[in-house]
Design an enzyme around this catalytic site. Structure first.
Site, PDB file in Angstrom:
ATOM      1  N   CYS A 174       0.826  -1.218   0.000  1.00 37.10           N
ATOM      2  CA  CYS A 174       0.000   0.000   0.000  1.00 37.10           C
ATOM      3  C   CYS A 174       0.858   1.265   0.000  1.00 37.10           C
ATOM      4  O   CYS A 174       0.362   2.350  -0.252  1.00 37.10           O
ATOM      5  CB  CYS A 174      -0.952   0.011   1.196  1.00 37.10           C
ATOM      6  SG  CYS A 174      -0.095   0.075   2.766  1.00 37.10           S
ATOM      7  N   ASP A 199       2.240   2.680   2.550  1.00 35.74           N
ATOM      8  CA  ASP A 199       2.127   3.475   3.775  1.00 35.74           C
ATOM      9  C   ASP A 199       3.386   3.341   4.630  1.00 35.74           C
ATOM     10  O   ASP A 199       4.038   2.306   4.639  1.00 35.74           O
ATOM     11  CB  ASP A 199       0.898   3.034   4.585  1.00 35.74           C
ATOM     12  CG  ASP A 199      -0.387   3.385   3.854  1.00 35.74           C
ATOM     13  OD1 ASP A 199      -0.303   4.067   2.818  1.00 35.74           O
ATOM     14  OD2 ASP A 199      -1.465   2.985   4.321  1.00 35.74           O
ATOM     15  N   CYS A 226      -3.035   5.219   5.634  1.00 33.19           N
ATOM     16  CA  CYS A 226      -4.496   5.180   5.644  1.00 33.19           C
ATOM     17  C   CYS A 226      -5.032   5.473   7.049  1.00 33.19           C
ATOM     18  O   CYS A 226      -4.282   5.526   8.029  1.00 33.19           O
ATOM     19  CB  CYS A 226      -4.964   3.805   5.202  1.00 33.19           C
ATOM     20  SG  CYS A 226      -4.687   2.552   6.457  1.00 33.19           S
ATOM     21  N   CYS A 266      -2.573  -2.944   8.720  1.00 34.02           N
ATOM     22  CA  CYS A 266      -2.281  -1.574   9.169  1.00 34.02           C
ATOM     23  C   CYS A 266      -1.828  -1.603  10.637  1.00 34.02           C
ATOM     24  O   CYS A 266      -0.916  -0.864  11.028  1.00 34.02           O
ATOM     25  CB  CYS A 266      -3.498  -0.685   9.013  1.00 34.02           C
ATOM     26  SG  CYS A 266      -4.354  -0.903   7.437  1.00 34.02           S
TER      27      CYS A 266
HETATM   28 FE1  FES Z   1      -1.608   0.337   4.232  1.00 35.07          FE
HETATM   29 FE2  FES Z   1      -3.468   0.750   5.941  1.00 35.07          FE
HETATM   30  S1  FES Z   1      -3.729   0.441   3.843  1.00 35.07           S
HETATM   31  S2  FES Z   1      -1.359   0.675   6.321  1.00 35.07           S
END
Ligand code: FES
Length: 125
Positions: free
Chosen positions: A35, A37, A60, A104
């Protein structure tokens, strides 16, 4: 049923302990390749107690809520207890996360563990 619990929404909208600790005793940064992140944790430790913790999360809503809750869970705790923090405990404290958002909370567990390892390594140096 709402997708996210009230606690998740609360910690997403009003995250606790956001920021940087300039003279941190331990810093941990992790990212999720899928993702994209990124989460960074800063720890201030005195006498093996986590006196302060701050985070920066570029990610997110669930990642922000997880970081926020994780900091609350370890603040004031001994290092040995913080080492045991699991992503499951973070998700449970948030009254749950959807299955596809569990990764996450893993970021929070990993960032804290890395920050604690950084602290341990610095102690040895
Ligand atoms: Fe990647 Fe939440 S979608 S940490």
């Amino acid at each position: 049923m709402a997708l996210y619990s009230e606690k998740v929404m609360d910690h997403f909208r009003n995250p606790r302990n956001v920021g940087v600790i300039e003279d941190a005793d331990g810093v941990g940064e992790v990212g999720n390749a899928k993702c994209g992140d990124i989460m960074k944790m800063y720890l201030k430790i005195e006498d093996e107690i986590i006196k302060d913790v701050k985070f920066e999360t570029f990610g997110c809503g669930s990642a922000i809520a997880s970081s926020s809750m994780a900091t609350e869970l370890i603040k004031g705790q001994p290092v040995s207890e913080a080492m045991k923090l699991t992503n499951k405990a973070v998700a449970e404290a948030l009254d749950g996360l959807p299955d596809y958002k569990m990764h996450c909370s893993v970021l929070a567990e990993e960032a804290i563990r890395l920050a604690l390892e950084d602290y341990e390594n610095k102690k040895k140096a």
